[in-house]
Design an enzyme around this catalytic site. Structure first.
Site, PDB file in Angstrom:
ATOM      1  N   GLY A   1     -25.304   2.913 -91.133  1.00  0.00           N
ATOM      2  CA  GLY A   1     -24.701   3.051 -92.463  1.00  0.00           C
ATOM      3  C   GLY A   1     -23.193   2.878 -92.433  1.00  0.00           C
ATOM      4  O   GLY A   1     -22.610   2.159 -93.254  1.00  0.00           O
ATOM      5  N   ARG A   2     -22.539   3.510 -91.467  1.00  0.00           N
ATOM      6  CA  ARG A   2     -21.072   3.462 -91.416  1.00  0.00           C
ATOM      7  C   ARG A   2     -20.558   2.144 -90.838  1.00  0.00           C
ATOM      8  O   ARG A   2     -19.352   1.957 -90.685  1.00  0.00           O
ATOM      9  CB  ARG A   2     -20.535   4.666 -90.640  1.00  0.00           C
ATOM     10  CG  ARG A   2     -21.135   4.849 -89.255  1.00  0.00           C
ATOM     11  CD  ARG A   2     -20.857   6.236 -88.712  1.00  0.00           C
ATOM     12  NE  ARG A   2     -21.501   6.500 -87.442  1.00  0.00           N
ATOM     13  CZ  ARG A   2     -22.739   6.968 -87.292  1.00  0.00           C
ATOM     14  NH1 ARG A   2     -23.483   7.205 -88.357  1.00  0.00           N
ATOM     15  NH2 ARG A   2     -23.234   7.213 -86.102  1.00  0.00           N
TER      16      ARG A   2
ATOM     17  N   HIS B   1       6.440  13.228 -97.405  1.00  0.00           N
ATOM     18  CA  HIS B   1       6.928  14.300 -98.271  1.00  0.00           C
ATOM     19  C   HIS B   1       5.900  15.406 -98.412  1.00  0.00           C
ATOM     20  O   HIS B   1       5.947  16.196 -99.345  1.00  0.00           O
ATOM     21  CB  HIS B   1       7.312  13.720 -99.631  1.00  0.00           C
ATOM     22  CG  HIS B   1       8.436  12.735 -99.505  1.00  0.00           C
ATOM     23  ND1 HIS B   1       9.756  13.111 -99.527  1.00  0.00           N
ATOM     24  CD2 HIS B   1       8.418  11.398 -99.267  1.00  0.00           C
ATOM     25  CE1 HIS B   1      10.509  12.041 -99.349  1.00  0.00           C
ATOM     26  NE2 HIS B   1       9.717  10.991 -99.182  1.00  0.00           N
TER      27      HIS B   1
ATOM     28  N   GLU C   1     -28.413  12.190-103.294  1.00  0.00           N
ATOM     29  CA  GLU C   1     -27.285  11.974-104.202  1.00  0.00           C
ATOM     30  C   GLU C   1     -27.424  10.611-104.900  1.00  0.00           C
ATOM     31  O   GLU C   1     -27.278  10.491-106.126  1.00  0.00           O
ATOM     32  CB  GLU C   1     -25.950  11.975-103.433  1.00  0.00           C
ATOM     33  CG  GLU C   1     -25.540  13.323-102.877  1.00  0.00           C
ATOM     34  CD  GLU C   1     -26.093  13.591-101.483  1.00  0.00           C
ATOM     35  OE1 GLU C   1     -27.100  12.945-101.089  1.00  0.00           O
ATOM     36  OE2 GLU C   1     -25.536  14.459-100.798  1.00  0.00           O
TER      37      GLU C   1
ATOM     38  N   LYS D   1     -29.270  18.890 -95.317  1.00  0.00           N
ATOM     39  CA  LYS D   1     -30.085  18.200 -96.326  1.00  0.00           C
ATOM     40  C   LYS D   1     -31.402  18.937 -96.525  1.00  0.00           C
ATOM     41  O   LYS D   1     -31.844  19.169 -97.648  1.00  0.00           O
ATOM     42  CB  LYS D   1     -30.407  16.768 -95.867  1.00  0.00           C
ATOM     43  CG  LYS D   1     -29.249  15.807 -95.866  1.00  0.00           C
ATOM     44  CD  LYS D   1     -29.770  14.413 -95.525  1.00  0.00           C
ATOM     45  CE  LYS D   1     -28.649  13.446 -95.203  1.00  0.00           C
ATOM     46  NZ  LYS D   1     -29.108  12.153 -94.731  1.00  0.00           N
TER      47      LYS D   1
ATOM     48  N   GLU E   1     -18.571  10.644 -87.780  1.00  0.00           N
ATOM     49  CA  GLU E   1     -20.038  10.619 -87.774  1.00  0.00           C
ATOM     50  C   GLU E   1     -20.517   9.931 -86.489  1.00  0.00           C
ATOM     51  O   GLU E   1     -21.607  10.214 -85.993  1.00  0.00           O
ATOM     52  CB  GLU E   1     -20.580   9.898 -89.018  1.00  0.00           C
ATOM     53  CG  GLU E   1     -22.054  10.207 -89.276  1.00  0.00           C
ATOM     54  CD  GLU E   1     -22.544   9.782 -90.658  1.00  0.00           C
ATOM     55  OE1 GLU E   1     -22.676  10.637 -91.549  1.00  0.00           O
ATOM     56  OE2 GLU E   1     -22.793   8.571 -90.834  1.00  0.00           O
TER      57      GLU E   1
ATOM     58  N   LYS F   1     -29.208   2.500 -97.685  1.00  0.00           N
ATOM     59  CA  LYS F   1     -29.999   1.944 -96.575  1.00  0.00           C
ATOM     60  C   LYS F   1     -31.444   2.443 -96.662  1.00  0.00           C
ATOM     61  O   LYS F   1     -32.383   1.676 -96.593  1.00  0.00           O
ATOM     62  CB  LYS F   1     -29.346   2.351 -95.248  1.00  0.00           C
ATOM     63  CG  LYS F   1     -30.035   1.812 -94.032  1.00  0.00           C
ATOM     64  CD  LYS F   1     -29.254   2.155 -92.774  1.00  0.00           C
ATOM     65  CE  LYS F   1     -30.105   1.853 -91.546  1.00  0.00           C
ATOM     66  NZ  LYS F   1     -29.437   2.145 -90.289  1.00  0.00           N
TER      67      LYS F   1
END
Ligand code: F6P
Length: 545
Positions: free
Chosen positions: A269-270, A386, A214, A506, A355, A208
Site C-alpha cells: 500500500g505505501r 519559527h 474507513e 482494527k 509502517e 488495495k
C-alpha cells in the site's frame, strides 16, 4: 534461513567502537582537518545532489558502512527484491514496486510470469480514462463534464496521491477541483463535498483490499450523497471508479469492473502511488507528466541497483539513519523540505518509513536488541524555523535533519527564492558549527547570558538539492526514500513490507462499534478503563439527544 544476529557481526561491533570514538569528535574539527570535506562528501544521481559532509562520520565510517552492508547482505537482498523473490516473508509476497516504473520492454517475473505487460496495460487504461476526464469527454450521468475528482482512500491509498497532487500542483489542470477524503470522521467527507455538485463529481474509490473500514464507509456515504441528487442507481457507473486488487468486492459495491484499475499483491500500500493508486495524480497532471514521474522513479531504481555503495544515495542515506538510530540513540529524523509544494512529503514519509520499519522482531522471529525505525516528522521550511527548530538547535536531543531544496522556484517572485534557500544553507551551517561561548562573549554578551546564546553545534544534517520541482524529481525523491528504507530494513533484519501492527486496533474497533450503537446497555467485557470510557461516551451521546 538463520541469520547471524546483527550485534554479533564483526562490522557491527567495529561500528560500535568507531561510534564511541566519533562521538567525541565535533564537526568543527572534522571540517578543519579536511578543507575539501564539503566538496568530497557529496554524491549525485539522476537529478539529485546530496551533501552528507555535515554528518558525524569520516572515511572509516564509510568503510564500515560498506563492511556492514556486505555482512548484512544488502546487495543480495537488493537483487532478490528487484528479481521478484518473495522477500516479504510474513506475507509470502514479492516486493516489486520497482516493476511499476519499469520500461515496457523490461522483463520482471513473479512465479514465472512477466508482470511488465500487465503494468503497462493498466497504465494505458489509466491514461485513456484520465484523458477522457481531463478533456470533458467523460461526462456524468446527466451529461455534464466532470469538474471535481475526489479520491477516497486511506494510508497508502491516500497519502501518496495527496502528496503527489500537492507536489505537482504546478503541473495540474487547474479547472479540475481535486479533493481527498481519508478520515472516517464524517467532517472529512462533509467538508470535501460541501460546495460540490454531484452531477459534476467523480469519486475514485482507492483501496488495495476494498475492505478497509474507513474507505468503505466513506464510499457508501459518497454513494448516498451522489444518488441524493442523481436518483438512479445506474448513475454510480458514471460517478464512481475503483482502484483495487479485489474485483469481487468492487463489483459488490456496484462499480462496473470495466471502470476498475487493478494492481497486484506484490505492491505494498505505501509503495503504490505509482500504481493505479496514482489515478487521481494522473487525472490532475496528465498521463505524460505521470510517465515523467515514473521515469524519475526508474532512474533512481537503476542508480540504487547499479551504483557502487560509496556513491549510492539511498545506501548512504539508509546507513546514516542506521548510524544515528542504532549507535547514537537518535529517536527521530526531521525531513525539512524548503519547497511549499512538498508540504505533505513528511506526512507521506511517515507511513513509508514507519509502517515499513517500525518492527521489533527480526525475520527469523527474534526480538531485536537494538533500536529500529526512528520517528520521521517535519514541516516545510521556513515555517518550521519559527516553530520547532529551537529544539533542534539547542534542545537535548540529537535530531538528524534532511533538508531538501531547489535551485529554481516554479513561482519566481522577486527575491523570495534566494531568501528561502539562504535559510537552508544557514540552518545546516548553524546546526553543524554552532556558536562557541567565546564567540558569544566576543559580541559583548553579558556573562550570565552566554550559556543561553551558545550553540553547541555538531548537529548533523543532509542537504538534498535539485534544479527544480518536476515530475521526474518527485519520482526520484520518493524512490530515494523507498530504497533508503529498504537498506535500513535489511541491516536491521526486519520485514519492511508487512504491517501486522495495524491489525489489533482494527479488530478491537469492530468489536466496539456495536457496543457504542446498541439501544440496550451492552455487557462490556473489556478492561475497567475501556469499559468506563464506553459507558461515559454512551451517556454523553444520550445527553446530546
Ligand atoms: O491499515 C494499514 C493499511 O493496511 C496500509 O498498509 C494501507 O496503505 C492502508 O491500510 C489502506 O489499505 P487499503 O488500500 O487496502 O484500503
Amino acid at each position: 534461513m538463520t541469520r547471524t544476529p546483527l550485534k554479533e557481526m564483526a562490522a557491527w561491533k567495529a561500528l560500535e567502537s568507531h561510534a564511541a570514538s566519533m562521538g567525541t569528535r565535533h564537526l568543527r574539527e572534522l571540517f578543519a582537518e579536511d578543507p575539501k570535506r564539503g566538496e568530497r562528501m557529496t554524491a549525485e544521481a539522476c537529478g539529485l545532489f546530496l551533501d552528507y559532509s555535515k554528518h558525524r562520520i569520516d572515511a572509516e565510517t564509510l568503510r564500515l558502512f560498506g563492511a556492514l552492508a556486505a555482512e548484512a547482505g544488502v546487495v543480495e537482498r537488493r537483487e532478490a527484491m528487484f528479481g521478484g523473490e518473495k522477500i516479504n516473508l510474513t506475507e509470502n509476497r514479492a516486493v516489486l514496486h520497482t516493476a511499476l516504473r519499469a520500461p515496457r520492454e523490461a522483463v520482471i517475473e513473479v512465479d514465472g510470469k512477466n508482470v511488465v505487460p500487465d503494468v503497462h496495460e493498466v497504465l494505458d487504461k489509466m491514461a485513456a480514462f484520465a484523458e477522457r476526464v481531463r478533456s470533458g469527454a467523460w461526462t456524468g450521468y446527466t451529461g455534464k463534464p466532470i469538474r471535481n475528482v475526489i479520491n477516497i482512500g486511506i494510508g497508502g491509498s491516500d497519502l501518496g496521491p495527496v502528496m503527489a497532487y500537492e507536489a505537482l500542483r504546478h503541473y495540474s489542470q487547474r479547472e479540475l477541483t481535486m479533493r481527498f477524503v481519508s478520515n472516517v470522521d464524517g467532517s472529512d467527507f462533509a467538508e470535501a463535498v460541501h460546495d460540490l455538485d454531484p452531477e459534476e463529481t467523480l469519486f475514485i474509490v482507492s483501496s488495495k483490499t476494498f475492505t478497509t473500514l474507513e474507505t468503505m464507509t466513506n464510499a457508501h456515504t459518497a454513494r448516498v450523497w451522489a444518488l441524493g441528487k442523481l436518483k438512479h442507481a445506474e448513475a454510480v457507473a458514471k460517478h464512481f471508479v475503483a482502484v483495487s486488487t479485489n474485483a469481487k468486492e468492487v463489483a459488490k459495491f456496484g462499480i462496473d469492473t470495466a471502470n476498475m484499475f487493478g494492481f497486484w499483491d506484490w505492491v505494498g500500500g505505501r509503495y503504490s502511488m505509482d500504481a493505479a493508486i496514482g489515478l487521481s495524480t494522473m487525472i490532475a497532471i496528465g498521463a505524460e507528466n505521470f510517465r515523467r514521474m515514473l521515469a524519475g522513479f526508474h532512474a533512481m531504481d537503476e542508480h540504487f541497483r547499479t551504483a557502487p555503495l560509496e556513491r549510492n544515495l539511498p545506501f548512504l542515506m539508509g546507513m546514516l539513519t542506521v548510524w544515528y538510530t542504532s549507535f547514537f540513540g537518535a529517536e527521530t529524523v526531521a525531513v525539512l523540505p524548503y519547497d511549499n509544494y512538498l508540504k505533505r512529503f513528511p506526512a507521506y514519509l511517515q507511513q513509508l518509513t514507519m509502517e515499513s520499519n517500525g518492527k521489533h522482531v527480526t525475520l527469523d522471529g527474534r526480538r531485536v536488541d537494538y533500536q529500529t525505525c526512528p520517528i520521521f516528522w517535519g514541516e516545510p521550511g521556513t515555517n518550521g524555523q519559527h516553530s520547532f527548530y529551537q529544539l533542534i538547535h539547542q534542545g537535548t536531543r540529537l535530531i538528524p535533519c534532511d533538508f531538501i531544496g531547489f535551485a529554481h522556484s516554479l513561482n519566481p517572485l522577486g527575491n523570495h527564492h534566494d531568501l528561502l534557500m539562504s535559510n537552508i544553507f544557514a540552518q545546516a551551517e548553524a546546526l553543524a558549527f554552532g556558536k562557541t561561548p567565546e564567540q558569544v562573549k566576543a559580541e559583548g554578551t553579558a556573562d550570565w547570558l552566554v550559556p543561553h546564546r551558545t550553540f553547541e553545534g555538531n548537529r548533523p544534517s543532509s542537504v538534498i538539492l535539485a534544479e527544480k520541482m518536476t515530475p521526474e524529481i518527485l519520482g526520484q525523491l520518493v524512490a530515494l526514500y523507498e530504497h533508503s528504507v529498504f537498506v535500513q530494513g535489511v541491516v536491521w533484519q526486519i520485514d519492511s513490507f508487512d504491517q501486522w501492527g495495524v491489525e489489533l486496533g482494527k479488530v478491537l474497533a469492530v468489536r466496539i462499534i456495536p457496543e457504542l450503537e446498541s439501544a440496550v446497555e451492552p455487557e462490556l467485557k473489556h478492561d475497567s478503563s475501556t469499559n468506563a470510557l464506553i459507558r461515559r461516551y454512551r451517556a454523553m451521546r444520550r445527553n446530546e439527544a
